[in-house]
Design an enzyme around this catalytic site. Sequence first.
Site, PDB file in Angstrom:
ATOM      1  N   SER A 298      25.417  -3.608 -19.251  1.00 23.90           N
ATOM      2  CA  SER A 298      25.940  -4.139 -20.284  1.00 23.90           C
ATOM      3  C   SER A 298      24.927  -4.811 -21.021  1.00 23.90           C
ATOM      4  O   SER A 298      24.231  -5.968 -20.112  1.00 23.90           O
ATOM      5  CB  SER A 298      27.198  -4.605 -19.961  1.00 23.90           C
TER       6      SER A 298
ATOM      7  N   HIS B  76      31.258  -8.827 -24.568  1.00 21.25           N
ATOM      8  CA  HIS B  76      31.950  -8.717 -23.566  1.00 21.25           C
ATOM      9  C   HIS B  76      31.110  -9.531 -22.637  1.00 21.25           C
ATOM     10  O   HIS B  76      31.642  -9.994 -21.559  1.00 21.25           O
ATOM     11  CB  HIS B  76      32.496  -7.482 -22.905  1.00 21.25           C
TER      12      HIS B  76
ATOM     13  N   ASP C  88      30.016  -4.674 -30.031  1.00 20.43           N
ATOM     14  CA  ASP C  88      29.993  -5.327 -28.837  1.00 20.43           C
ATOM     15  C   ASP C  88      28.750  -6.138 -28.522  1.00 20.43           C
ATOM     16  O   ASP C  88      27.821  -5.770 -27.669  1.00 20.43           O
ATOM     17  CB  ASP C  88      30.279  -4.519 -27.451  1.00 20.43           C
TER      18      ASP C  88
HETATM   19  N1  ARG Z   1      33.845  -0.995 -20.058  1.00 17.42           N
HETATM   20  C1  ARG Z   1      32.580  -2.043 -20.484  1.00 17.42           C
HETATM   21  C2  ARG Z   1      32.211  -2.171 -19.181  1.00 17.42           C
HETATM   22  O1  ARG Z   1      32.185  -1.984 -18.214  1.00 17.42           O
HETATM   23  C3  ARG Z   1      33.336  -3.035 -21.738  1.00 17.42           C
HETATM   24  C4  ARG Z   1      34.122  -3.817 -20.995  1.00 17.42           C
HETATM   25  C5  ARG Z   1      34.745  -4.940 -21.836  1.00 17.42           C
HETATM   26  N2  ARG Z   1      35.585  -4.303 -22.695  1.00 17.42           N
HETATM   27  C6  ARG Z   1      37.124  -4.489 -22.180  1.00 17.42           C
HETATM   28  N3  ARG Z   1      37.899  -4.129 -22.801  1.00 17.42           N
HETATM   29  N4  ARG Z   1      37.425  -5.270 -21.171  1.00 17.42           N
HETATM   30  O2  ARG Z   1      31.883  -3.758 -18.906  1.00 17.42           O
HETATM   31  N1  GLU Z   2      30.591  -2.380 -19.749  1.00 15.27           N
HETATM   32  C1  GLU Z   2      29.581  -2.158 -18.596  1.00 15.27           C
HETATM   33  C2  GLU Z   2      29.014  -3.539 -17.931  1.00 15.27           C
HETATM   34  O1  GLU Z   2      29.647  -4.868 -18.079  1.00 15.27           O
HETATM   35  C3  GLU Z   2      28.698  -1.241 -18.652  1.00 15.27           C
HETATM   36  C4  GLU Z   2      29.343  -0.076 -18.583  1.00 15.27           C
HETATM   37  C5  GLU Z   2      29.210   0.921 -17.238  1.00 15.27           C
HETATM   38  O2  GLU Z   2      29.625   0.305 -16.427  1.00 15.27           O
HETATM   39  O3  GLU Z   2      28.378   1.758 -17.596  1.00 15.27           O
HETATM   40  O4  GLU Z   2      27.983  -3.747 -17.497  1.00 15.27           O
END
Ligand code: ARG
Ligand code: GLU
Length: 697
Positions: A627, A83, A219
């Site tokens: 991330s 991502h 991921d």
């Molecule tokens: N929740 C994770 C973050 O905060 C992964 C995001 C990517 N995945 C998604 N379905 N948007 O970035």
């Molecule tokens: N998916 C998040 C990011 O892009 C990390 C997850 C979180 O927020 O802890 O940094």
Amino acid sequence: MKFLKILVFFIAIQMSAQQGGMWIPSLLQGMNENDMQSLGSKLTAADIYSVNASSLKDAVVHFNGGCTAEVISPEGLLLTNHHCGFGQIQSHSSLENDYLKDGFWASTLADELPNNGLYVEFIVRIEDVTQQVLEGVTETMTDREKQSKIGSNSAKIERETKKEDWQGTKIKAFYKGNQYFLFVTERYDDIRLVGAPPSSIGKFGSDTDNWVWPRHTGDFSLFRIYANKQNQPAKYSKDNVPFKPKHFLPIGIDGISEDDFTMVFGFPGTTDEYLPAIAIAQTVEKINPKTIAIREAALKVIDANMKADDQIRIQYASKQARIANAWKKWIGENLGIKKSGAIAKRKDLESEFTKALETKKLLETYGHILPELERLYNAIEETAVKRRMFIEAFTGTSELMQLMFRLTQVENAAMSSDADFERLRTNVLSAMDGLYKNMNLEVDKGIYLAVMPFYTTNIDASIYEKTAFKTLETGKKLLEGTSKEVLEKLNNDAAYQYAKVFVNDFYNNIEPVFRDINPKINALEQQYMKALMMVLPNQRYFPDANGTLRVTYGKVKGYEPRDAVYYEPITYLDGVMEKYVPGDYEFDVPQKLQELYAKKDYGPYADATGKLPVCFIGTNHTTGGNSGSPAIDAYGNLVGLNFDRVWEGTMSDMYYDPEICRNIMVDVRYVLFIIDKYAGAKHLINEMKLVRNKGKK
Ligand code: ARG
Ligand code: GLU
């Protein structure tokens, strides 16, 4: 008896080591080092951060200013999340070469794909410059005078910092402006895409599984840093060569088990762990519900169109992910704040604070802070909500509105000078190429119609027919000519006329209130932080995340999301197959992966029981920006890749509860398995250094 005492002491450290925190890597000696060792780490503070010798920090980079990545080979190979590389993967994708859908693997260096604008930044060293930054700043100054003094002091420090020509500097405030650190940085701009799994692996579970445990997402994606022949930063050139790092992370192929020590080393973006209760309540009750609703409306339109049309699916992939990610996080955050009783607990802390002020006879000096903050948060509430909604409606959802917003800035620039006008026009023109490449006017109109009612009753779909900006060509054409001509044409354009009314309202009525109150809140929060640390010295205080390099640590551990339910800390490929829904846009599984699963063809990557681990969770305190951060074992090996947090713990940016806050990592064995067995990219594995038995000497 003595033994018991030692045991109790040991357990006490272990407990305190489980309280969360994002620590400054140059200050780990002492408390953090002890904490980490009590959790099983064999690393010294100098193994993690050292200026004179190579250390773990030399393998960790800020990826494009938003994510983290780590160097995993002597040839500058970089590992980050799928991502995090999503925008780049999308930009190379087309209906013919659909790397989002099918994945991408460069088989030689020559096949690696350059990415305009993408950069990574290393931290060369960190210095405490608090004294110099605050020199001459006095209590009698106004907030504005203080800020201006801090600004000029900082500029002077940066000018006088000893560094190489190609290095940069930045100064950041910590503990709400009670401490300042200088960072000397090294930025590389030639970063190429090396590999990415298909979205059915790299984004498996998509929005349904996002922010949720148990998770089964691979991921990750791979990039490479290129440098000039002297191994220094350079703009993209065919002649650049793979970068030789000071340190790269060996990979611990034995992986992890429950209760193992892990640390996560990366660039967490923003947290607000010391917010007063009133501010948490405002976020949860007033702001989140509105931003959730407006994004939900936008997503309904985007999702339906993406499912119906492959071209739109590719065009809207990154936008959708950005909008959906925060949308879902805010929902989780609200649930978590409620469930953990965070507001009541923060109120308890505030009473404790006030009591301590009383005991220490400091009420007179600091007693005004909390009541004053309460007053200011109440005063800013309406404006804060409106401002957030303006940002959503005019910068984050409809792209025609976003473009109009930018064009008002061009008009403003023209008021000040022709040079400013020229600069902003050039910026907008170049941004328009990317914008139109990924915009579908009908979809955008749908978004506009869905979103705008959350902001105003004045909705006018006809602007989409009338505006010159319905195509790239006519839009660019409108922007041709002298500033006077452009402004005249702009002010006759239907979409511009429409948007300008709201933008003016924003600048005339919303921003001034915000800019009046917000600095006062910041100044009080700085005092509050200082006073808290002074009168309740036995609490542990770590500085809020601010996009700088941090270390957080903990253990691989499950948790109890609700009564009688326990979540194990590790998921396996079997779980991917349990979730498999043929043809589903979230839960499809590639044929090849099914075959590997059927044959249990896991190579050397299975665990001792023959199962293939996919993801795991731990008690590391992380946030957005972490991330792509490496999860590192007790010996300094890479064992996982951070990418998310669990649903019950998404409130940890405001309130960290060690019982239910967990970070989610991809198991490095799954990453290796996908590269090797799924993609057949053995040459990449050969570049890395895989170690068994933790690489113990
Ligand atoms: N929740 C994770 C973050 O905060 C992964 C995001 C990517 N995945 C998604 N379905 N948007 O970035
Ligand atoms: N998916 C998040 C990011 O892009 C990390 C997850 C979180 O927020 O802890 O940094």
